[in-house]
Design a protein around this motif. Structure first.
Motif, PDB file in Angstrom:
ATOM      1  N   LYS A 112     -27.336 -55.516 -31.467  1.00  0.00           N
ATOM      2  CA  LYS A 112     -26.052 -55.885 -30.866  1.00  0.00           C
ATOM      3  C   LYS A 112     -25.194 -54.995 -29.950  1.00  0.00           C
ATOM      4  CE  LYS A 112     -28.740 -59.539 -29.249  1.00  0.00           C
ATOM      5  NZ  LYS A 112     -29.395 -59.942 -28.412  1.00  0.00           N
ATOM      6  N   VAL A 113     -25.423 -54.745 -31.020  1.00  0.00           N
ATOM      7  CA  VAL A 113     -23.765 -53.551 -30.749  1.00  0.00           C
ATOM      8  C   VAL A 113     -23.868 -52.334 -30.093  1.00  0.00           C
ATOM      9  CG1 VAL A 113     -22.384 -52.074 -31.863  1.00  0.00           C
ATOM     10  CG2 VAL A 113     -22.896 -54.749 -33.020  1.00  0.00           C
ATOM     11  N   LEU A 114     -25.692 -51.727 -30.436  1.00  0.00           N
ATOM     12  CA  LEU A 114     -26.178 -50.350 -30.114  1.00  0.00           C
ATOM     13  C   LEU A 114     -26.816 -50.961 -28.727  1.00  0.00           C
ATOM     14  CD1 LEU A 114     -26.751 -47.198 -30.481  1.00  0.00           C
ATOM     15  CD2 LEU A 114     -29.300 -48.821 -30.643  1.00  0.00           C
ATOM     16  N   TYR A 115     -27.984 -51.658 -28.483  1.00  0.00           N
ATOM     17  CA  TYR A 115     -27.376 -52.083 -26.626  1.00  0.00           C
ATOM     18  C   TYR A 115     -26.310 -52.086 -26.110  1.00  0.00           C
ATOM     19  CZ  TYR A 115     -32.503 -50.488 -28.709  1.00  0.00           C
ATOM     20  OH  TYR A 115     -33.321 -49.891 -29.783  1.00  0.00           O
ATOM     21  N   GLY A 116     -25.620 -53.174 -26.935  1.00  0.00           N
ATOM     22  CA  GLY A 116     -25.072 -53.103 -25.762  1.00  0.00           C
ATOM     23  C   GLY A 116     -23.830 -52.217 -25.564  1.00  0.00           C
ATOM     24  N   TYR A 117     -24.467 -51.153 -26.271  1.00  0.00           N
ATOM     25  CA  TYR A 117     -23.160 -49.856 -25.783  1.00  0.00           C
ATOM     26  C   TYR A 117     -23.951 -49.224 -25.283  1.00  0.00           C
ATOM     27  CZ  TYR A 117     -22.664 -44.338 -26.228  1.00  0.00           C
ATOM     28  OH  TYR A 117     -22.458 -43.067 -25.941  1.00  0.00           O
ATOM     29  N   LEU A 118     -25.191 -48.568 -25.182  1.00  0.00           N
ATOM     30  CA  LEU A 118     -26.896 -48.244 -24.285  1.00  0.00           C
ATOM     31  C   LEU A 118     -26.796 -48.293 -22.782  1.00  0.00           C
ATOM     32  CD1 LEU A 118     -29.262 -47.293 -27.471  1.00  0.00           C
ATOM     33  CD2 LEU A 118     -26.975 -45.611 -26.186  1.00  0.00           C
ATOM     34  N   GLU A 119     -26.667 -49.495 -22.777  1.00  0.00           N
ATOM     35  CA  GLU A 119     -26.982 -50.446 -21.764  1.00  0.00           C
ATOM     36  C   GLU A 119     -25.617 -50.625 -20.511  1.00  0.00           C
ATOM     37  OE1 GLU A 119     -29.064 -53.530 -22.656  1.00  0.00           O
ATOM     38  OE2 GLU A 119     -30.881 -52.603 -23.824  1.00  0.00           O
ATOM     39  N   SER A 120     -24.012 -50.410 -21.139  1.00  0.00           N
ATOM     40  CA  SER A 120     -23.116 -50.709 -20.878  1.00  0.00           C
ATOM     41  C   SER A 120     -22.784 -50.244 -19.957  1.00  0.00           C
ATOM     42  CB  SER A 120     -22.301 -50.373 -21.346  1.00  0.00           C
ATOM     43  OG  SER A 120     -20.706 -50.547 -20.444  1.00  0.00           O
ATOM     44  N   THR A 121     -22.862 -50.319 -17.733  1.00  0.00           N
ATOM     45  CA  THR A 121     -22.807 -49.997 -17.332  1.00  0.00           C
ATOM     46  C   THR A 121     -21.299 -49.267 -16.530  1.00  0.00           C
ATOM     47  OG1 THR A 121     -22.388 -51.971 -15.516  1.00  0.00           O
ATOM     48  CG2 THR A 121     -24.787 -50.377 -15.560  1.00  0.00           C
ATOM     49  N   ALA A 122     -20.197 -49.456 -18.072  1.00  0.00           N
ATOM     50  CA  ALA A 122     -18.789 -48.869 -17.332  1.00  0.00           C
ATOM     51  C   ALA A 122     -18.963 -47.760 -16.940  1.00  0.00           C
ATOM     52  CB  ALA A 122     -18.274 -49.183 -18.609  1.00  0.00           C
TER      53      ALA A 122
END
Length: 224
Positions: free
Chosen positions: A127-137
């Motif tokens: 969840k940490v990894l994909y929360g980062y990779l998929e972030s649009t910030a």
């Protein structure tokens, strides 16, 4: 007692890390970043010396896998350590010793690695990894924080987290972002608050370090 992410920003080549733990002052022990070289998280019954040692090996020409293997070969207690690495080419490496605490997992992605121990669920690092990779910030820092928040939403640690940190290094030899919450009832929310204060000022502080003659006014009492 920690979950973390190390990453290389594909757009800029900057390195970053975000981390949280139930123990105090986690970033002071676990976060290791070096401009142009790499990022290392050393956690779980932490030996802080492993981070600089891996960075030295990277700087000496080893890639992430070689550097981590070289350093662990001289570590007497590797079975207790959890170490993740990303190098200047975006190559990743990880180690979770068999004596890592509680539920412990790790995962590699595109120029990023997440890992954790004493977790609420095995899915937290993913969840940490994909929360980062998929972030649009808009910023690297905000994307890193989105990863940490996603891990917390999945349950984070088995116990309450108390500290957190976020660091980024780019092409100057100091951390251009270095935010730490050493003990707090809601450290990730506090880290987000600090990031909101820091980011509008980051560029100015970076310029002051490079060329104070080109720096904006400090705008504080006494700066007349």
């Amino acid at each position: 007692m920690t979950f973390s992410l190390v990453a290389r920003d594909p757009k800029t080549g900057a390195f970053g890390m975000v981390v949280s733990s139930s123990s105090p002052a986690v970033a002071s022990r676990c976060m290791h970043l070096r401009a142009g070289v790499g990022a290392v998280a050393s956690q779980n019954v932490t030996n802080p010396a492993l981070g600089p040692a891996v960075l030295d090996a990277l700087q000496g020409g080893e890639d992430a896998t070689e550097a981590l293997s070289k350093v662990l070969s001289t570590e007497d207690h590797a079975a207790y350590r959890q170490v993740t690495v990303v190098d200047s080419h975006g190559i990743t490496a990880l180690h979770s010793g068999p004596n890592a605490l509680g539920i412990h997992t790790d995962i590699e992605g595109d120029q990023a690695v997440a890992a954790g121990n004493m977790l609420a669920t095995p899915e937290v690092p993913a969840k940490v990894l994909y929360g980062y990779l998929e972030s649009t910030a808009d910023t690297f820092e905000a994307r890193l924080l989105d990863g940490l928040k996603a891990g917390l939403a999945e349950g984070g640690e088995a116990g309450p987290v108390r500290s957190a940190g976020l660091g980024v290094v780019d092409d100057v030899p100091w951390l251009t972002t270095d935010l730490r919450v050493d003990d707090h009832d809601d450290p990730i929310a506090e880290l987000e608050r600090l990031l909101g204060i820091w980011m509008p000022q980051k560029a100015a502080y970076r310029t002051r370090g490079i060329d104070p003659t080109d720096a904006p006014s400090y705008g504080v009492p006494g700066d007349e």
